[in-house]
Design an enzyme around this catalytic site. Structure first.
Site, PDB file in Angstrom:
ATOM      1  N   VAL A 222      47.257  38.854  39.709  1.00 54.42           N
ATOM      2  CA  VAL A 222      46.009  38.806  38.989  1.00 54.42           C
ATOM      3  C   VAL A 222      44.981  39.789  39.667  1.00 54.42           C
ATOM      4  O   VAL A 222      44.092  40.373  38.960  1.00 54.42           O
ATOM      5  CB  VAL A 222      45.119  37.454  39.340  1.00 54.42           C
ATOM      6  CG1 VAL A 222      44.753  37.348  40.756  1.00 54.42           C
ATOM      7  CG2 VAL A 222      43.945  37.337  38.401  1.00 54.42           C
ATOM      8  N   LYS A 223      45.307  40.240  40.675  1.00 54.71           N
ATOM      9  CA  LYS A 223      44.456  41.558  41.280  1.00 54.71           C
ATOM     10  C   LYS A 223      44.665  42.906  40.782  1.00 54.71           C
ATOM     11  O   LYS A 223      43.958  43.932  41.013  1.00 54.71           O
ATOM     12  CB  LYS A 223      44.964  41.696  42.998  1.00 54.71           C
ATOM     13  CG  LYS A 223      44.746  40.368  43.581  1.00 54.71           C
ATOM     14  CD  LYS A 223      43.285  40.168  43.868  1.00 54.71           C
ATOM     15  CE  LYS A 223      42.979  39.155  44.880  1.00 54.71           C
ATOM     16  NZ  LYS A 223      41.339  38.747  45.046  1.00 54.71           N
TER      17      LYS A 223
END
Length: 472
Positions: free
Chosen positions: A42-43
């Protein structure tokens, strides 16, 4: 149709229904699977967002260096964006993180500095402090500081939240997420609540992190902070991106439950994910199970799964690491359980006044190599094939002598609940067998059962192959 760069593939990750883990709940449980991002987490969303924000503000110039403190995933997101845009990357991380995470960062061309975990955030050795110091020392550098950078939460407000709303046709009723920097839960939660104020946002926190306790009390309690093994989630600081007002409830999960759920997601759902995913899912299922009476078929629960399992091969997906940390629920072998796994009947014994020939006959008839010598309910000696053979070779007429003249010392006696390690140590002795003392007989005398090395080997093989044991 193709993408102009790898950066165009960030976002629009799939939403997958949990067919096994969520089947007993009245609601629909969906997973937002973020390892579909190019950097595996997700980063990637915030790495690109923070760089583009810095470029727009003139904080990052061509040929510059990006410096960040990261548990691994944000670094990968920044590195991928840095490669596409021509920036050098220097990252600090902690010695708590898996080797795979450091390897990924270095594979992407970043310089990685590993710092100690168990130091205060303001300690000069902490990965926060080292990153901040390097940003002051290295010319033309940019320190995003994902914990406080507004572009972090804004990235999720602009992408993750709208994706969930669209993918569920606006039917989402619950959003469950862990929090490290706080950007995911805060930005996504804010967007969803603007679309529908009734959407509930549930935070999941590892025991030892500050967030859950702070949400409950609004007090920062250093006494509640302690080390935990789950990576990439929870904090010992209050990150600027963490908006506690967005969160409706918080649940805490321990390391063991996290690691076991991570494995279950892989084995039962085919979702090969990381530790923080297992934590989020364990917390979500606990929270939902406690409220199943209030849930309906109209409820749609989304659990965000931040990253991939490939960065935890040496830890969560390694049996030895799991065993070393007490995370595997393996069958506890004891002397009693070994006895229960075999087919042989109760112990065969001989009296000290019986002849050696009688003892040989009993051993041959029952196919046993060792026998205890018992008198009046007490163990007074033992016979073994090796000892009997040696006695007969030395004196053939000894077969007519009483056993007491040929018997060796009694076999070691152990309790029925003796653990495997002690049992192995006892069996390593010269006799190669032990007597297991169990419940007393009707006359109050102790009952004994013989257990050999071969019995233990057979029991261990049965544990390794349960299907074979079940078919016996």
């Amino acid at each position: 149709m193709w993408s102009d760069s790898i950066l165009d593939t960030i976002g629009d990750t799939p939403l997958v229904r949990l067919l096994t883990l969520g089947r007993d709940l009245p609601c629909t449980v969906l997973a937002k699977v973020e390892f579909f991002n190019p950097g595996g987490s997700v980063k990637d969303r915030i790495g690109l967002a923070m760089i583009e924000d810095a470029e727009a503000k003139g904080l990052l110039k061509p040929g510059g260096t990006i410096i960040e403190g990261t548990s691994g995933n944000t670094g990968a997101g920044l590195a991928i964006a840095g490669i596409a845009k021509g920036y050098r990357c220097v990252f600090t991380t902690t010695d708590k993180q898996s080797a795979e995470k450091v390897d990924v960062l270095r594979a992407l061309g970043a310089e990685v500095i590993v710092c100690p975990t168990n130091v205060a955030p303001d300690d000069p050795r902490s990965y926060y402090s080292v990153a901040a110091r390097l940003s002051r020392e290295i010319p033309n550098s940019f320190y995003p500081n994902q914990y406080d950078h507004p572009a972090n939460a804004l990235a999720h407000y602009r992408t993750t939240g709208p994706e969930l709303w669209t993918q569920t046709d606006g039917r989402i009723t619950h959003f469950v997420s862990g929090a490290g920097t706080g950007g995911t839960i805060s930005g996504t939660g804010k967007y969803l609540k603007e679309k529908n104020p009734e959407v509930q946002v549930i935070g999941v926190d590892p025991y030892g992190s500050v967030y859950a306790e702070y949400w409950r009390t609004r007090e920062f309690k250093e006494s509640e902070i302690y080390p935990y093994l789950t990576e990439g989630v929870g904090e010992d600081i209050l990150a600027g991106n963490m908006d506690f007002d967005v969160v409706d409830d918080y649940v805490q999960v321990g390391d063991k439950a996290t690691m076991q759920m991570t494995r279950r997601l892989a084995r039962e759902e085919g979702l090969f994910v990381g530790q923080s995913c297992g934590m989020a899912m364990a917390g979500a299922l606990d929270w939902l199970d406690a409220r199943r009476d209030t849930l309906t078929a109209d409820d749609v629960v989304v659990v965000l799964l931040p990253d991939s399992g490939f960065r935890y091969l040496s830890k969560t997906y390694n049996d030895e690491w799991m065993r070393r940390n007490g995370f595997l629920d393996e069958p506890r072998l004891t002397a009693s359980s070994v006895l229960a796994s075999r087919d042989r009947a109760d112990v065969v014994s001989v009296a000290p006044d019986a002849t050696l020939a009688d003892a040989i006959g009993a051993m041959t008839a029952h196919g046993i190599s060792q026998v205890p010598v018992m008198e009046g309910g007490a163990v007074v000696g033992s016979l073994s094939e090796r000892g009997v053979l040696g006695r007969l070779l030395a004196s053939p007429e000894a077969r007519d002598e009483p056993v007491r003249q040929s018997m060796a010392a009694p076999l070691p006696v152990v309790a029925a609940d003796v653990a495997l390690d002690q049992l192995v140590a006892t069996l390593d002795g010269e006799a190669g067998a032990v007597l297991v003392q169990t419940d007393a007989g009707g006359d109050g005398a102790a009952a004994f059962h013989i257990l050999t090395r071969s019995d233990l080997i057979a029991a261990l093989a049965q544990v390794a192959d349960p299907a074979r044991g079940a078919s016996r």
